[in-house]
Design an enzyme around this catalytic site. Sequence first.
Site, short mmCIF file in Angstrom:
data_model
loop_
_atom_site.label_atom_id
_atom_site.label_comp_id
_atom_site.label_asym_id
_atom_site.label_seq_id
_atom_site.Cartn_x
_atom_site.Cartn_y
_atom_site.Cartn_z
N ASP A 63 59.86 94.45 18.08
CA ASP A 63 59.98 94.17 19.50
C ASP A 63 61.11 94.99 20.12
O ASP A 63 61.30 94.99 21.33
CB ASP A 63 60.16 92.67 19.77
CG ASP A 63 61.37 92.07 19.07
OD1 ASP A 63 62.11 92.80 18.39
OD2 ASP A 63 61.57 90.83 19.20
N ASP A 74 56.46 92.54 14.56
CA ASP A 74 57.35 91.49 15.05
C ASP A 74 56.59 90.49 15.91
O ASP A 74 55.70 90.87 16.68
CB ASP A 74 58.46 92.10 15.92
CG ASP A 74 59.73 92.35 15.15
OD1 ASP A 74 59.88 91.82 14.03
OD2 ASP A 74 60.60 93.08 15.68
N GLU A 105 62.03 86.04 13.71
CA GLU A 105 63.45 85.70 13.79
C GLU A 105 63.62 84.19 13.75
O GLU A 105 62.88 83.45 14.42
CB GLU A 105 64.06 86.22 15.10
CG GLU A 105 64.18 87.72 15.18
CD GLU A 105 64.87 88.17 16.46
OE1 GLU A 105 65.67 87.39 17.02
OE2 GLU A 105 64.58 89.29 16.92
N GLU A 138 70.36 91.06 9.28
CA GLU A 138 70.89 91.97 10.29
C GLU A 138 72.33 91.62 10.65
O GLU A 138 72.66 90.46 10.94
CB GLU A 138 70.03 91.95 11.56
CG GLU A 138 70.56 92.89 12.64
CD GLU A 138 69.60 93.14 13.77
OE1 GLU A 138 69.95 93.94 14.66
OE2 GLU A 138 68.50 92.55 13.77
#
Length: 286
Positions: A47, A86, A118, A185
Site C-alpha cells: 500500500d 497488502d 498490519e 519494521e
Amino acid sequence: MASQPMTIDQFPVRKKEGPPLTMVTAYDAPTARLLSRAGIDIALVGDSVGMVVQGLENTLPVTIDEMIYHTRMVRNGLDGPLLVADMPFLSYQISEEEGHRNAGRLIKEAGAQAVKIEGGAEIAGLVRRLGLSMIPVIGHIGMKPMGVHQMGGFRVQGRNAASRRQILNDAEALLEAGVCALLLEAIPASLGEEITRLSPVPTIGIGAGPHTNGQVLVFHDLVGWTPAPLPRFVRGFGKAGSVMEDALSQFRTAVQNRSFPAPEETYGEEQKASPRKTAKPKGKDE
C-alpha cells in the site's frame, strides 16, 4: 536471471538453511519483470503505492480496488517471485467478515499468493479465519504505517520496555494464529534478533537489523529513484533517478536541436508498384 518459482512451502527451509529471503515492492508489470530477472524471492504489492506512485503523504487513502488493480499489473509481469499483496487501511478493520472477503478478492481477482496485514493480537482471529480458507498471511508488526497518526509520525517502535513487550506479544499472537512469516519494521536490531530466534517462521526486516531471515526494501528507494532524504534503513543500490533524468534531458536537447529524429528513425514515402507485369510461373496456361 529468472529464479525457480518461490512458494510458501519453501519458507521453512529458507528459515532453517537460508539464504536470507529477498523481498522488493512492485506496483506494475515492468517492475515485476525486473524483479523476476534479478531473482528476487518475493514481490510485495505494498500500500506504499500511495506514497511512492500516487504522491500521497501516507498510505491511508489507498483502497482495496487500487490494490487489486496494481496486483493484477504485477501478476502480468511476474515470473518466479512469490506475489504478496497488502491489505490497505479499513479493508479488514471493520469486521472479520469484510477482511475475509477483501483478502479473498486479492487472491481470486488479483492473483496474489498471500496477503500481508498490519496488526498484532487484534487481528489474530482474522488470521485464523483466513488460514481456514487456505489464504497465507504475512503479519506486519513494529512500526505500522497505518498508525502514523496514532504514533505521531513514522517513528521507530520497541525502544522502551512497554513497547518492546507489546511487539513481542503481537508476534506471539500472530505466530499462534498461523502466519507464514513476520515482517518487522523499524524496531531495534536486538528486538528483531529476539523475535527471529523465537519465531518458527521466517522474519523479514525493514529497519529491523541484520539478524532477520530476510530483508525488504521499496523498489524506488533501492534503485535510487526516490529523492532524499531517505529513512536510515535504506541503502541505495543504484542511480536510476539520475539515469532517467539524464535520458530525458538528452531527449529534450535532441528535439530542440533537431538531431532527433534522424533519417534512420524516419519513414520514407511508400514505394510505388512497378508497371511491369509479373512473369507467370512455368507450366501455367495463359
